[in-house]
Each structure stands twice: as C-alpha cells, then as structure tokens.
Write a protein that holds these residues in place. Structure first.
Motif, short mmCIF file in Angstrom:
data_model
loop_
_atom_site.label_atom_id
_atom_site.label_comp_id
_atom_site.label_asym_id
_atom_site.label_seq_id
_atom_site.Cartn_x
_atom_site.Cartn_y
_atom_site.Cartn_z
N LYS A 200 0.87 -1.20 -0.29
CA LYS A 200 0.08 0.17 0.02
C LYS A 200 0.92 1.19 -0.01
CE LYS A 200 -2.76 2.57 3.16
NZ LYS A 200 -3.38 2.60 4.54
N TYR A 201 1.83 1.45 0.78
CA TYR A 201 2.72 2.47 0.98
C TYR A 201 3.67 2.57 -0.24
CZ TYR A 201 1.06 3.97 5.38
OH TYR A 201 0.20 4.39 6.35
N THR A 202 4.12 1.56 -0.67
CA THR A 202 4.67 1.37 -1.89
C THR A 202 3.99 2.34 -3.12
OG1 THR A 202 5.97 -0.65 -1.55
CG2 THR A 202 6.03 0.20 -3.80
N LEU A 203 2.96 2.00 -3.25
CA LEU A 203 2.23 2.71 -4.21
C LEU A 203 1.70 4.09 -3.82
CD1 LEU A 203 0.54 2.37 -7.07
CD2 LEU A 203 -1.44 1.55 -5.73
N SER A 204 1.21 4.33 -2.62
CA SER A 204 0.71 5.53 -2.19
C SER A 204 1.86 6.84 -2.08
CB SER A 204 -0.07 5.61 -1.14
OG SER A 204 0.83 5.14 0.01
N LEU A 205 3.04 6.20 -1.74
CA LEU A 205 4.00 7.32 -1.49
C LEU A 205 4.64 7.74 -2.84
CD1 LEU A 205 5.90 6.24 1.80
CD2 LEU A 205 4.34 8.10 1.51
N SER A 206 4.70 6.87 -3.67
CA SER A 206 5.24 6.90 -5.06
C SER A 206 4.08 7.91 -5.80
CB SER A 206 5.36 5.77 -5.63
OG SER A 206 6.21 4.95 -5.28
N VAL A 207 3.12 7.80 -5.60
CA VAL A 207 1.97 8.71 -6.23
C VAL A 207 1.98 10.09 -5.74
CG1 VAL A 207 -0.69 9.18 -6.58
CG2 VAL A 207 0.52 6.77 -7.03
N ARG A 208 2.12 10.12 -4.18
CA ARG A 208 2.16 11.08 -3.35
C ARG A 208 3.48 12.16 -3.99
NH1 ARG A 208 2.63 10.53 2.96
NH2 ARG A 208 0.22 9.97 2.83
N SER A 209 4.44 11.50 -4.05
CA SER A 209 5.68 12.08 -4.38
C SER A 209 5.55 12.97 -5.91
CB SER A 209 6.81 11.33 -4.45
OG SER A 209 8.17 12.19 -4.84
N TYR A 210 4.93 12.06 -6.89
CA TYR A 210 4.68 12.67 -8.11
C TYR A 210 3.65 13.83 -7.95
CZ TYR A 210 2.08 12.60 -12.89
OH TYR A 210 1.60 13.18 -13.95
N ARG A 211 2.64 13.69 -7.29
CA ARG A 211 1.60 14.66 -7.49
C ARG A 211 2.03 15.97 -6.60
NH1 ARG A 211 -3.78 10.90 -6.13
NH2 ARG A 211 -4.18 10.17 -7.99
N SER A 212 2.93 15.87 -5.73
CA SER A 212 3.28 16.92 -4.60
C SER A 212 4.60 17.44 -5.08
CB SER A 212 3.39 16.40 -3.19
OG SER A 212 4.53 15.61 -3.12
N GLY A 213 5.04 17.00 -6.15
CA GLY A 213 6.45 17.81 -6.49
C GLY A 213 7.59 17.22 -5.54
N GLY A 214 7.44 15.89 -5.03
CA GLY A 214 8.68 15.26 -4.37
C GLY A 214 8.52 15.28 -2.74
N ILE A 215 7.19 15.49 -2.43
CA ILE A 215 6.88 15.48 -1.02
C ILE A 215 6.47 14.11 -0.75
CG2 ILE A 215 5.90 16.61 0.65
CD1 ILE A 215 5.77 19.11 -0.76
N THR A 216 6.99 13.43 0.43
CA THR A 216 6.38 11.93 0.82
C THR A 216 6.13 12.13 2.21
OG1 THR A 216 8.76 11.50 1.23
CG2 THR A 216 7.74 10.82 -0.93
N ASN A 217 6.32 13.26 2.95
CA ASN A 217 6.02 13.21 4.28
C ASN A 217 4.48 13.17 4.57
OD1 ASN A 217 6.35 13.37 7.09
ND2 ASN A 217 7.53 15.15 6.97
N SER A 218 3.86 12.93 5.51
CA SER A 218 2.38 12.91 5.80
C SER A 218 1.69 14.38 5.37
CB SER A 218 1.84 12.41 7.11
OG SER A 218 2.35 13.19 8.11
N PRO A 219 0.60 14.66 4.96
CA PRO A 219 0.35 15.87 4.68
C PRO A 219 0.13 16.50 5.90
CG PRO A 219 -0.83 14.15 3.29
CD PRO A 219 0.06 13.44 3.99
N SER A 220 -0.67 15.88 6.93
CA SER A 220 -0.80 16.78 8.28
C SER A 220 0.52 17.34 8.77
CB SER A 220 -1.53 15.68 9.22
OG SER A 220 -0.79 14.53 9.59
N THR A 221 1.64 16.49 8.61
CA THR A 221 2.90 16.98 9.16
C THR A 221 3.47 18.18 8.48
OG1 THR A 221 3.31 14.56 10.03
CG2 THR A 221 5.16 16.25 9.81
N VAL A 222 3.25 18.03 7.19
CA VAL A 222 3.76 18.90 6.25
C VAL A 222 2.98 20.29 6.56
CG1 VAL A 222 3.58 19.79 3.77
CG2 VAL A 222 4.28 17.49 4.49
N GLU A 223 1.64 20.07 6.80
CA GLU A 223 1.01 21.45 6.99
C GLU A 223 1.44 21.89 8.48
OE1 GLU A 223 -0.98 23.17 5.20
OE2 GLU A 223 -0.18 22.04 3.76
N SER A 224 1.44 21.19 9.48
CA SER A 224 2.02 21.54 10.77
C SER A 224 3.19 22.38 10.66
CB SER A 224 2.19 20.43 11.87
OG SER A 224 2.60 20.79 13.02
#
Length: 273
Positions: A200-224
């Motif tokens: 699950k994380y292999t897929l979701s973090l790769s997609v997250r990085s693609y969509r976010s411009g290379g950010i893999t940290n959790s969205p809540s941590t990033v916002e904080s």
C-alpha cells in the motif's frame, strides 16, 4: 538520481509543450546520435511516456528517443530564445516553433524503433512501473511474495528496477518507514498484513511524490511544519536525509546507515517488523 516521480513530471512538462508539434531543429551533443537528425526533423511528437526512470519520446514515423537521466541528468523546457541557467552539459535540444526541450548531463540516450523498444537491454528487464494505472497494491503484494523477490532484503529489493520500476533511494527509505518495516527484513519474514501494508505504501508514497513535487511526508505533518515557518527541506521527508533529527511520530533519533552502496534512513522505534 531522479526517481520515477521526477521523470514523470519532466515527461508531463515536455508533453504539454511538444506533443502535436513538429520538430524544426535538433541539437545532439553526442556525435553517435547525429545520423538520426534528418529522420527526426520535420516529424511530429506523438506522445511522451515513462517507465520507471526511463523516458520515451515518440515521433511520427515510428522512431522513439529513449533517455535515462542517470545520476545528474535533467530535462528542461524553455521558450525559443531562452536558455536555462545551468552549468550542465547539453546533450539534446528538440525545438518546435515556440519551445525547446533540453536534456542536460545524461549520456544514456538512444534512438529506437517502436517494434524493438522492449528488446532494449535496460527496458526489457524492468518490472511494473510504480506510477502506471495498472500497478495496484495487489500487484505489488504479489511481487513481494514472488519467489524471485521474497527472500531478498528489502534494502536491496527496493532499488532493483526488475522488482518495481521507478523507486530509488529516497522512496526506499520513506516507504519502509511508513510501512514500519526494517530495511534488513525480507518479504518472507513478514506476515500477510504487513506485506499488504508495505505494498500500500509503496504505491501511495510514489503517487504522493509525483503529485506533490517530491514531498513524501504525511500531509498533516507537512501542514503543521509549514505553519511553523519551516522550509521545504525540513518538511519534505519523514526520515530521508534527516539523520540525527527527531522522528516526527515518536521523537526517536533518525539513524543513517549504508545498504547496497546507498544511504538508508530509519526510525528504530517505528520500524519494528
């Protein structure tokens, strides 16, 4: 080295400006490519696709420009008359009437025929593209338990493009962290639930990085961290490149060690499996 998400974003940018356009001029910085110049000039770009860290630019007439960025390669897109501000060595420039697509520093570049594309020595060895719409968590789980891969340490397996194409060093550390597994573990050491979590994380973090411009940290941590005024370099990753700093989850010190000739970052408290 750029990983799958970075290459896919470069391909998207090239496609946006060049697909459907006629190539009017070509510069080759490698003399071995010169014989292909006349067969590519005047041809329309049909599509730009990626498979892992490889990019393929399809030309009208059946020829394909294949490139792999290796450690330092980078594609840029600019308007005619504007040159990127870089000290890199120019390898390719494809020009339409309005835009240039320029590849710097890479040397793994070839012009291939469509019918022989996946006979190429590198492309034929690749596993499923981690960003492909056909690569699901179920596909990744199945490959983790495939006897070709199941007895290998995850630290090495997650750099092997024959397992899943597009994962590199930063994604390896981030995926293993979020899945809670040790780099020294093997898929066969893990229970079914942990294998599914890893997939699950292999897929979701790769997609997250693609969509976010290379950010893999959790969205809540990033916002904080953003609200605290932290820079991108501080909030981009959960563990990668953060040796000696506190884990955002548990406060444990992030550790760095070498595995398969590359640096790996872990939280020994959060990664127990």
């Amino acid at each position: 080295m750029p990983e799958g998400p970075e290459i896919r974003r470069e391909a998207d940018l090239i496609a946006k400006r060049l697909v459907g356009k006629v190539i009017q001029r070509i510069f080759f910085g490698l003399t071995r490519l010169e014989p292909y110049r006349t067969s590519l000039i005047g041809k329309t770009i049909i599509q730009v696709v990626t498979h892992g860290k490889a990019m393929m630019i399809y030309f009208e007439g059946g020829k394909i420009l294949y490139s792999h960025n290796q450690l330092y390669g980078k594609w840029y897109v600019s308007t005619i008359g504007n040159t990127p501000n870089t000290n890199r060595t120019l390898r390719i420039c494809l020009s339409t009437d309005k835009h240039n697509a320029l590849l710097y520093s890479a040397s793994e570049i070839e012009v291939l025929e469509q019918q022989s594309l996946y006979k190429h020595s590198y492309l034929r060895k690749l596993g499923p593209d981690v960003l492909s719409s056909t690569t699901t968590a179920a596909v990744i789980s199945e490959r983790l338990m495939d006897r070709r891969f199941s007895s290998r340490r995850l630290s090495g397996l997650y750099l092997d493009q024959a397992f899943i194409a597009g994962i590199g060093n930063y994604l390896r550390s981030e995926i293993l962290y979020f899945a809670g597994v040790k780099p020294t573990s093997r898929p066969t050491d893990l229970n079914k639930r942990t294998v599914e979590k890893l997939a699950k994380y292999t897929l979701s973090l790769s997609v997250r990085s693609y969509r976010s411009g290379g950010i893999t940290n959790s969205p809540s941590t990033v916002e904080s961290l953003k609200r605290r005024g932290e820079k991108r370099s501080r909030y981009r990753f959960a563990v990668f490149d953060r040796a000696g700093e506190e884990c955002y989850r548990c406060g444990e010190e992030i550790q760095r060690f070498e595995a398969n000739g590359r640096r790996v970052y872990i939280c020994s408290t959060c990664q127990q499996s």
